[in-house]
Scaffold this motif. Structure first.
Motif, PDB file in Angstrom:
ATOM      1  N   GLN A 140      -0.446   6.415  -4.307  1.00 42.03           N
ATOM      2  CA  GLN A 140      -1.320   5.487  -4.911  1.00 42.03           C
ATOM      3  C   GLN A 140      -0.474   4.326  -5.616  1.00 42.03           C
ATOM      4  O   GLN A 140       0.282   4.690  -6.208  1.00 42.03           O
ATOM      5  CB  GLN A 140      -2.217   6.297  -5.998  1.00 42.03           C
ATOM      6  CG  GLN A 140      -3.175   7.149  -5.450  1.00 42.03           C
ATOM      7  CD  GLN A 140      -4.437   6.487  -4.848  1.00 42.03           C
ATOM      8  OE1 GLN A 140      -4.961   5.405  -5.273  1.00 42.03           O
ATOM      9  NE2 GLN A 140      -5.180   7.117  -4.014  1.00 42.03           N
ATOM     10  N   TRP A 180       1.941  -5.752  -3.916  1.00 44.78           N
ATOM     11  CA  TRP A 180       2.313  -6.779  -4.797  1.00 44.78           C
ATOM     12  C   TRP A 180       2.119  -6.476  -6.206  1.00 44.78           C
ATOM     13  O   TRP A 180       2.859  -7.173  -7.141  1.00 44.78           O
ATOM     14  CB  TRP A 180       1.677  -8.067  -4.488  1.00 44.78           C
ATOM     15  CG  TRP A 180       0.195  -7.988  -4.594  1.00 44.78           C
ATOM     16  CD1 TRP A 180      -0.907  -7.740  -3.648  1.00 44.78           C
ATOM     17  CD2 TRP A 180      -0.540  -8.427  -5.755  1.00 44.78           C
ATOM     18  NE1 TRP A 180      -1.972  -7.874  -4.326  1.00 44.78           N
ATOM     19  CE2 TRP A 180      -2.083  -8.166  -5.277  1.00 44.78           C
ATOM     20  CE3 TRP A 180       0.057  -9.006  -7.079  1.00 44.78           C
ATOM     21  CZ2 TRP A 180      -2.754  -8.489  -6.274  1.00 44.78           C
ATOM     22  CZ3 TRP A 180      -0.957  -9.009  -8.120  1.00 44.78           C
ATOM     23  CH2 TRP A 180      -2.322  -8.887  -7.590  1.00 44.78           C
ATOM     24  N   GLU A 218       3.898 -13.345  -2.456  1.00 44.23           N
ATOM     25  CA  GLU A 218       2.570 -13.548  -3.232  1.00 44.23           C
ATOM     26  C   GLU A 218       2.797 -14.228  -4.674  1.00 44.23           C
ATOM     27  O   GLU A 218       3.584 -14.065  -5.330  1.00 44.23           O
ATOM     28  CB  GLU A 218       2.022 -12.117  -3.856  1.00 44.23           C
ATOM     29  CG  GLU A 218       1.063 -11.831  -4.669  1.00 44.23           C
ATOM     30  CD  GLU A 218      -0.448 -12.523  -4.287  1.00 44.23           C
ATOM     31  OE1 GLU A 218      -0.640 -12.447  -3.124  1.00 44.23           O
ATOM     32  OE2 GLU A 218      -0.885 -13.071  -5.207  1.00 44.23           O
TER      33      GLU A 218
ATOM     34  N   SER B 176     -10.146   5.282  -3.141  1.00 48.44           N
ATOM     35  CA  SER B 176      -9.472   6.519  -3.335  1.00 48.44           C
ATOM     36  C   SER B 176      -8.787   6.675  -4.654  1.00 48.44           C
ATOM     37  O   SER B 176      -8.495   7.832  -5.018  1.00 48.44           O
ATOM     38  CB  SER B 176      -8.487   6.852  -2.077  1.00 48.44           C
ATOM     39  OG  SER B 176      -7.608   5.909  -2.152  1.00 48.44           O
ATOM     40  N   ASP B 177      -8.393   5.571  -5.260  1.00 54.64           N
ATOM     41  CA  ASP B 177      -7.865   5.647  -6.515  1.00 54.64           C
ATOM     42  C   ASP B 177      -9.036   6.111  -7.689  1.00 54.64           C
ATOM     43  O   ASP B 177      -8.675   6.088  -8.771  1.00 54.64           O
ATOM     44  CB  ASP B 177      -7.250   4.698  -7.135  1.00 54.64           C
ATOM     45  CG  ASP B 177      -8.183   3.100  -7.264  1.00 54.64           C
ATOM     46  OD1 ASP B 177      -9.254   3.388  -7.210  1.00 54.64           O
ATOM     47  OD2 ASP B 177      -7.372   2.200  -7.356  1.00 54.64           O
ATOM     48  N   GLN B 178     -10.396   5.916  -7.309  1.00 57.28           N
ATOM     49  CA  GLN B 178     -11.227   6.373  -8.170  1.00 57.28           C
ATOM     50  C   GLN B 178     -11.573   5.634  -9.237  1.00 57.28           C
ATOM     51  O   GLN B 178     -12.311   5.945 -10.428  1.00 57.28           O
ATOM     52  CB  GLN B 178     -11.274   8.083  -8.544  1.00 57.28           C
ATOM     53  CG  GLN B 178     -11.548   8.710  -7.203  1.00 57.28           C
ATOM     54  CD  GLN B 178     -10.953  10.237  -7.563  1.00 57.28           C
ATOM     55  OE1 GLN B 178     -11.131  10.951  -8.404  1.00 57.28           O
ATOM     56  NE2 GLN B 178     -10.214  10.876  -6.628  1.00 57.28           N
ATOM     57  N   GLU B 179     -10.944   4.516  -9.323  1.00 59.95           N
ATOM     58  CA  GLU B 179     -11.154   3.772 -10.547  1.00 59.95           C
ATOM     59  C   GLU B 179     -11.763   2.329 -10.204  1.00 59.95           C
ATOM     60  O   GLU B 179     -12.207   1.538 -11.173  1.00 59.95           O
ATOM     61  CB  GLU B 179     -10.181   3.755 -11.411  1.00 59.95           C
ATOM     62  CG  GLU B 179      -8.982   2.931 -11.046  1.00 59.95           C
ATOM     63  CD  GLU B 179      -7.984   2.742 -11.952  1.00 59.95           C
ATOM     64  OE1 GLU B 179      -7.983   3.420 -13.115  1.00 59.95           O
ATOM     65  OE2 GLU B 179      -6.700   1.874 -11.611  1.00 59.95           O
ATOM     66  N   TRP B 226      -8.182   7.467   2.186  1.00 64.13           N
ATOM     67  CA  TRP B 226      -7.195   8.044   1.375  1.00 64.13           C
ATOM     68  C   TRP B 226      -6.141   6.976   0.998  1.00 64.13           C
ATOM     69  O   TRP B 226      -5.205   7.055   0.090  1.00 64.13           O
ATOM     70  CB  TRP B 226      -6.417   9.242   1.614  1.00 64.13           C
ATOM     71  CG  TRP B 226      -5.997   9.394   2.925  1.00 64.13           C
ATOM     72  CD1 TRP B 226      -4.797   8.941   3.291  1.00 64.13           C
ATOM     73  CD2 TRP B 226      -6.685  10.058   4.108  1.00 64.13           C
ATOM     74  NE1 TRP B 226      -4.484   9.355   4.689  1.00 64.13           N
ATOM     75  CE2 TRP B 226      -5.694   9.863   4.991  1.00 64.13           C
ATOM     76  CE3 TRP B 226      -7.932  10.695   4.360  1.00 64.13           C
ATOM     77  CZ2 TRP B 226      -6.086  10.111   6.258  1.00 64.13           C
ATOM     78  CZ3 TRP B 226      -8.004  10.914   5.487  1.00 64.13           C
ATOM     79  CH2 TRP B 226      -7.270  10.877   6.557  1.00 64.13           C
ATOM     80  N   CYS B 228      -5.060   4.133  -0.513  1.00 70.02           N
ATOM     81  CA  CYS B 228      -5.900   3.093  -1.506  1.00 70.02           C
ATOM     82  C   CYS B 228      -5.776   1.554  -1.395  1.00 70.02           C
ATOM     83  O   CYS B 228      -6.559   0.956  -2.033  1.00 70.02           O
ATOM     84  CB  CYS B 228      -5.309   3.460  -3.013  1.00 70.02           C
ATOM     85  SG  CYS B 228      -3.474   3.090  -3.035  1.00 70.02           S
ATOM     86  N   HIS B 229      -4.697   1.288  -0.473  1.00 64.33           N
ATOM     87  CA  HIS B 229      -4.681  -0.252  -0.148  1.00 64.33           C
ATOM     88  C   HIS B 229      -5.369  -0.770   0.894  1.00 64.33           C
ATOM     89  O   HIS B 229      -5.263  -1.962   1.320  1.00 64.33           O
ATOM     90  CB  HIS B 229      -3.219  -0.415  -0.020  1.00 64.33           C
ATOM     91  CG  HIS B 229      -2.342   0.224   0.905  1.00 64.33           C
ATOM     92  ND1 HIS B 229      -1.901   1.643   0.753  1.00 64.33           N
ATOM     93  CD2 HIS B 229      -2.250   0.097   2.435  1.00 64.33           C
ATOM     94  CE1 HIS B 229      -1.289   2.047   1.856  1.00 64.33           C
ATOM     95  NE2 HIS B 229      -1.695   1.194   2.565  1.00 64.33           N
ATOM     96  N   ARG B 246      -1.987  -4.602  -0.481  1.00 66.32           N
ATOM     97  CA  ARG B 246      -0.512  -4.664  -0.800  1.00 66.32           C
ATOM     98  C   ARG B 246       0.314  -6.034  -0.660  1.00 66.32           C
ATOM     99  O   ARG B 246       1.093  -6.415  -1.312  1.00 66.32           O
ATOM    100  CB  ARG B 246       0.247  -3.810  -0.358  1.00 66.32           C
ATOM    101  CG  ARG B 246      -0.126  -2.327  -0.598  1.00 66.32           C
ATOM    102  CD  ARG B 246       0.699  -1.203   0.074  1.00 66.32           C
ATOM    103  NE  ARG B 246       0.812  -1.375   1.408  1.00 66.32           N
ATOM    104  CZ  ARG B 246       1.167  -0.434   2.104  1.00 66.32           C
ATOM    105  NH1 ARG B 246       1.770   0.501   1.567  1.00 66.32           N
ATOM    106  NH2 ARG B 246       1.048  -0.685   3.644  1.00 66.32           N
ATOM    107  N   GLN B 247      -0.393  -6.637   0.562  1.00 66.75           N
ATOM    108  CA  GLN B 247       0.439  -7.823   0.987  1.00 66.75           C
ATOM    109  C   GLN B 247       0.109  -8.946   0.097  1.00 66.75           C
ATOM    110  O   GLN B 247       0.895  -9.792  -0.245  1.00 66.75           O
ATOM    111  CB  GLN B 247      -0.045  -8.301   2.430  1.00 66.75           C
ATOM    112  CG  GLN B 247       0.594  -7.123   3.450  1.00 66.75           C
ATOM    113  CD  GLN B 247       0.199  -7.312   4.841  1.00 66.75           C
ATOM    114  OE1 GLN B 247      -0.713  -8.156   5.125  1.00 66.75           O
ATOM    115  NE2 GLN B 247       0.624  -6.795   5.757  1.00 66.75           N
ATOM    116  N   LYS B 248      -1.231  -9.321  -0.189  1.00 59.98           N
ATOM    117  CA  LYS B 248      -1.680 -10.440  -1.060  1.00 59.98           C
ATOM    118  C   LYS B 248      -2.643 -10.142  -1.776  1.00 59.98           C
ATOM    119  O   LYS B 248      -3.479  -9.480  -1.614  1.00 59.98           O
ATOM    120  CB  LYS B 248      -2.097 -11.505  -0.031  1.00 59.98           C
ATOM    121  CG  LYS B 248      -0.834 -12.099   0.997  1.00 59.98           C
ATOM    122  CD  LYS B 248      -1.020 -13.592   1.237  1.00 59.98           C
ATOM    123  CE  LYS B 248       0.520 -14.037   0.706  1.00 59.98           C
ATOM    124  NZ  LYS B 248       0.450 -15.238  -0.228  1.00 59.98           N
ATOM    125  N   ALA B 249      -2.784 -10.995  -2.712  1.00 59.26           N
ATOM    126  CA  ALA B 249      -4.047 -10.950  -3.690  1.00 59.26           C
ATOM    127  C   ALA B 249      -5.209 -11.222  -3.188  1.00 59.26           C
ATOM    128  O   ALA B 249      -6.177 -10.627  -3.265  1.00 59.26           O
ATOM    129  CB  ALA B 249      -3.797 -11.693  -5.015  1.00 59.26           C
TER     130      ALA B 249
END
Lengths: 512, 440
Positions: A140, A180, A218, B176-179, B226, B228-229, B246-249
């Motif tokens: 995670q 990122w 990023e 899946s991070d549940q938040e 599962w 999360c990204h 994960r790659q970009k905002a």
């Protein structure tokens, strides 16, 4: 140091324990905080008998909310319990770090740092460092980024060679993480990481990592790294610092100054000036000066503002005269920006700017601007301009005020627009204390009194308010001779508000 | 597989109030609860009766509450419907249950909790205004205490996530991070944190600078179960984009694009409309491969996320006989109906609805499929459902029904499969049918 009294602490434990299990995060956090304080109140024996079982119960709770609360209670009791109990606590913490639910692992990761500080060195290396590694490799993203914070705390308690072996590889991995958000955390915590690893390790291993964050794909990461440029460079070892900045950091900084993303540019502009003292005069003139000048002309107003607000660093090293040629157009443009918040920001920098450029430059180039703001369309600007005048008078002195500021302010009293006439009164309010009794009596009071017959009631009642404010500056004779008649005339005014404020003033000055 | 009738909920009268039309059906993570939302903004939650007899799996009403009210947007002079578009359950974190429900503009987090204690002993008057008799002298201190009582189920709204969508919200999905969770409207996808209601991050924005260049809209979005990204979103042109947070905002650039290359021979005026994807569902992960199921107007398509540029792994025709009726369906707007799809808990079966209250179940292992009808006539307890067939040739057999005789007002848009058992809930207008099966 008051003795611990467990008997008063124990009854609170049970309700706090159940509050630590509710689903509302803020309630749980407060309960944990209270339990931590409670732990201080327990004697060591009671800690083992009552508190530690509570911690174990929470760690083994059914619901993840219970287990997250448990994470915050380890550090506070660990140092004070026996070795056997300590081993149990370590085991429970290990379970929490490997919990099924991400929430618990996140809580464990965020409390790992403080637990590391409480644990003995050998157990730290044997038990906690492996946990740190596993959290830093969690699937995670949200867990891995919290491990970065733990990295700082753990590095702080290790010895140098241990840092290199146990922490550095994980840190490097984090700075190249696919997510990122993890890289952002590394950039954000870079100064702390640098301090924790020590100057030698940092300059050898962290410089490449920092430079790659400055080039990150990023924009959020680049902005976070850019904001740390000054801190990072100033923490490098003094002997190799200049060389390192010139060869490794500066090329990146130059590219960042032309970044397509405006937040990156703003973040850089806010700190890049701080490199000037580190590089010395010549290098600053050669490398940094062109950068500042470009930034002063940037299309994004925030970038320009950030440059101007940090001029003192440049001034120290090369003197502001070198930038003044380009500085002035930039200031003027910002002062006339169509967005009032931008104008407001530049006004707020004006006093410190004035102090740096000196009174001559200011009079020649900037004072017209400051006066112009007094008649801006937006009230917030007029108000800020008034406060600005006070700061300037404080810096440059009453005599300067007499020659430059006061004539213009008094001129406003004859302006066609009633708002400007009122601004004149607000200026008088602010400036009277710094101008002193003589100046105020001689120059300001007559003008204030002359407005007693103003056609607009708002102006008239502000006359009363102003007289009440500045009345304390005068001596009693002046008050009776010049202030009282004016107020008494206002007391007979047809407008009710004017009458009200006049009577308030008379009372305030103890004339009634 | 044989399917038996289990229960039906909702009034059996012909007069159906518009507010009672069911608009979404969702099982909780363990299948113990089933939530339905309707056009009137209400959420009804059914609970599995816990009986020792494991064959009986009956659901009864656990809680009902009004989730959303109709609103009026003053700035745009538009009504905001209270219809519940989607419900998603959160993973259990304590004895209470949490779910997210959304209408076109606002998402709400509801807590459904049971209370089995009641406070008694207040020093007040009763309902009729009489002083409550008490033991002991009046001057003695009486502290109210908790006494056990009958279980009462309460629903309370814990968070309201509003003002983040210009267009109508069509999907919500919990990470899946549940938040965190995402909400998607026609042109934008926003990322929220469950604890923070006054901010959200925009992660996808496909609004063109010039609205006249608009050619496709977002129709559904879902987080990976599962990873999360990862999340996917589908469009009205039938393409699915996989995005890696994960790659970009800002995830305007997709990491992968899944689409079926167009067959130039099959092009018609309606091709683009019927290729619009109406629902997306990830498989449960029962097999080693992660599949994504998409539903467009006429088919179900199975996609493998690793196979970009190769089209779907399989295609299941739902109601091919409608190919010849597209013109009529366009005229009566049925061509724009958004059907949902579901996986069985073991990922072997997939379920989707059709017209005439028909629903279809496909067996991926044997490649067989079955059509059943959710009819008010087959409601005898444990009645075996007879497979239905739509005749596609001129020679109509006895039990078959001709496409011209299908009732297009009776459509099954929403259905759900229990997470671990072979039990399905099928919404037919205002009725909720439960069907159970034994392996045949």
């Amino acid at each position: 140091m008051c003795p611990r009294s467990s008997t008063s602490a124990r009854p609170f434990q049970a309700p706090l324990e159940s509050l630590a299990t509710v689903e509302e995060t803020v309630v749980r956090d407060k309960a944990v905080e209270s339990l931590r304080q409670l732990a201080e109140q327990h004697s060591n024996r009671d800690l083992e008998t009552y508190f530690v079982p509570l911690v174990k119960r929470l760690s083994a709770g059914d619901w993840f909310t219970t287990r997250t609360s448990a994470c915050g209670l380890f550090a506070v009791c660990y140092p004070r319990v026996s070795n056997a109990v300590r081993a149990e606590l370590r085991q429970h913490f290990r379970n929490l770090c490997g919990d099924d639910t991400p929430m618990v692992r996140r809580a464990a990761a965020s409390k790992l740092g403080e637990f590391a500080k409480a644990v003995e060195h050998e157990h730290l290396k044997q038990d906690l460092v492996p946990l740190f590694h596993s959290l830093a490799n969690d699937e995670q993203d949200s867990v891995r980024l919290l491990a970065v914070e733990a990295c700082v705390s753990i590095a702080n308690v290790l010895q140098n060679d241990e840092k290199q072996r146990l922490v550095l590889p994980t840190l490097k991995q984090a700075s190249e993480d696919k997510s990122w958000r993890v890289r952002y955390m590394v950039a954000d915590k870079f100064s702390e990481l640098q301090a924790a690893l020590g100057p030698e390790l940092s300059s050898r291993e962290l410089v490449p990592a920092f430079c790659s964050l400055l080039k990150d794909a990023e924009a959020e990461v680049r902005a976070a790294a850019a904001a740390k440029v000054k801190d990072f460079c100033s923490q490098l070892p003094a002997d190799t610092r200049q060389q390192m900045i010139l060869t490794q950091v500066l090329p990146q900084v130059k590219e960042l100054a032309a970044d397509p993303n405006q937040h990156v540019k703003s973040a850089l502009a806010g700190v890049v000036m701080g490199l000037a003292p580190l590089l010395g005069r010549d290098a600053t003139m050669e490398h940094l000066l062109p950068l500042f000048l470009t930034q002063l002309k940037d299309e994004c107003p925030e970038v320009r503002l950030n440059v101007i607000s940090n001029l003192d660093a440049v001034n120290e090293v090369i003197g502001v005269k070198n930038v003044s040629k380009n500085l002035l157009p930039a200031i003027v443009e910002l002062a006339e920006d169509s967005k009032w918040r931008i104008r407001l920001a530049i006004i707020e920098y004006m006093p410190s700017l004035a102090a740096q450029v000196g009174v001559e430059f200011f009079d020649e180039k900037l004072s017209a601007l400051c006066m112009g703001w007094l008649t801006d369309h937006v009230y917030a600007i007029r108000e800020a301009a008034t406060n600005n005048l006070k700061a300037l008078v404080e810096k440059f002195g009453a005599e300067w005020a007499q020659q430059t500021v006061i004539p213009r302010v008094l001129q406003l009293a004859r302006d066609q627009n009633y708002l400007h006439r009122m601004t004149c009164l607000f200026c008088v309010n602010i400036m009277a204390p710094v101008c002193g009794r003589e100046l105020t009596t001689k120059l300001l009071l007559p003008t204030v009194s002359s407005l007693v017959s103003d056609p607009v009631a708002n102006v008239r009642f502000n006359v009363a308010k102003t007289l009440q404010k500045i009345g304390t500056v005068f001596d009693q004779k002046v008050v009776e001779a010049q202030v009282q008649p004016v107020l008494e005339r206002l007391l007979q005014d047809p407008d009710n508000d004017v009458k009200f404020f006049a009577s308030e003033a008379l009372e305030g000055l103890r004339l009634q | 597989m044989e399917w038996y009738f289990s229960q039906v909920k909702g009034t059996m009268e012909d007069d159906v109030a518009e507010a009672d039309i069911i608009s979404c059906v969702e099982f909780s993570e363990d299948g113990d609860l089933l939530a339905t939302g309707d056009k009137g903004g209400r959420v009804v939650i059914f609970q599995r009766d816990r009986q020792s007899n494991s064959h009986k799996c009956e659901y009864s009403v656990y809680s009902t509450f009004q989730s959303h009210e109709p609103e009026f947007d003053y700035l745009k002079s538009l009504e905001i419907e209270e219809k519940i578009n989607k419900i998603r359950w959160l993973k259990r974190k304590n004895p209470s249950h949490f779910l997210l429900s959304t209408n076109d503009k606002t998402i709400k987090l509801w807590k459904i909790s049971e209370r089995s204690k009641r406070v008694e002993g207040y020093n007040t008057k009763d309902e009729l205004g009489n002083v409550v008799p008490r033991e002991g002298p009046v001057s003695a201190l009486r502290v109210p205490t908790f006494k056990p009582s009958d279980v009462v189920v309460e629903a309370s709204v814990r968070r309201t996530f509003s003002n983040a969508h210009t267009y109508h919200i069509n999907s919500i999905s919990v990470n899946s991070d549940q938040e965190t969770f995402l909400s998607a409207d026609d042109l934008r996808i926003n990322l929220w944190h469950l604890e923070i209601t006054d901010q959200s991050f925009n992660i996808v924005d496909i609004k063109p600078a010039n609205m006249e260049e608009l050619t496709e809209v977002i129709t559904a979005a879902e987080f990976h179960p599962w990873h999360c990204h990862l999340f996917v979103y589908s469009s009205s042109k039938g393409s699915i984009r996989v995005c890696d947070m994960r790659q970009k905002a800002l995830c305007d650039q997709h990491a992968k694009l899944l689409e079926e290359p167009e067959d130039p021979n099959a092009r018609s005026f309606f091709s683009e409309i019927i290729s619009s994807i109406s629902d997306l569902k990830f498989s449960h992960g029962a097999e080693s491969t992660q599949y994504l199921l998409s539903r467009d107007y006429l088919t179900l398509k199975l996609w493998d996320l690793r196979m970009e540029n190769q089209g779907p792994v399989s295609t299941f025709p739902v109601h091919d006989y409608l190919q010849t009726k597209l013109c009529t369906l366009y005229e009566n707007d049925c061509i724009f109906d958004k059907f949902e799809c579901s996986w069985s808990g073991d990922d072997r079966y997939i379920l989707t609805g059709s017209y005439n209250n028909f629903f279809r179940i496909f067996d991926r292992k044997t490649r067989k499929d079955i059509t059943l009808e959710a009819s008010r006539e087959n409601t005898k307890p444990r009645q075996l459902l007879r497979p239905r067939k739509v005749c596609t040739t001129n020679r109509k057999k006895k039990d078959e029904i001709s496409p011209d005789n299908l009732d297009f007002t009776k459509k099954i848009l929403h259905s759900a499969w229990h997470p671990s058992e072979n039990l399905i809930a099928v919404a037919a207008v205002n009725n909720l049918f439960f069907y159970q099966s034994k392996e045949s």
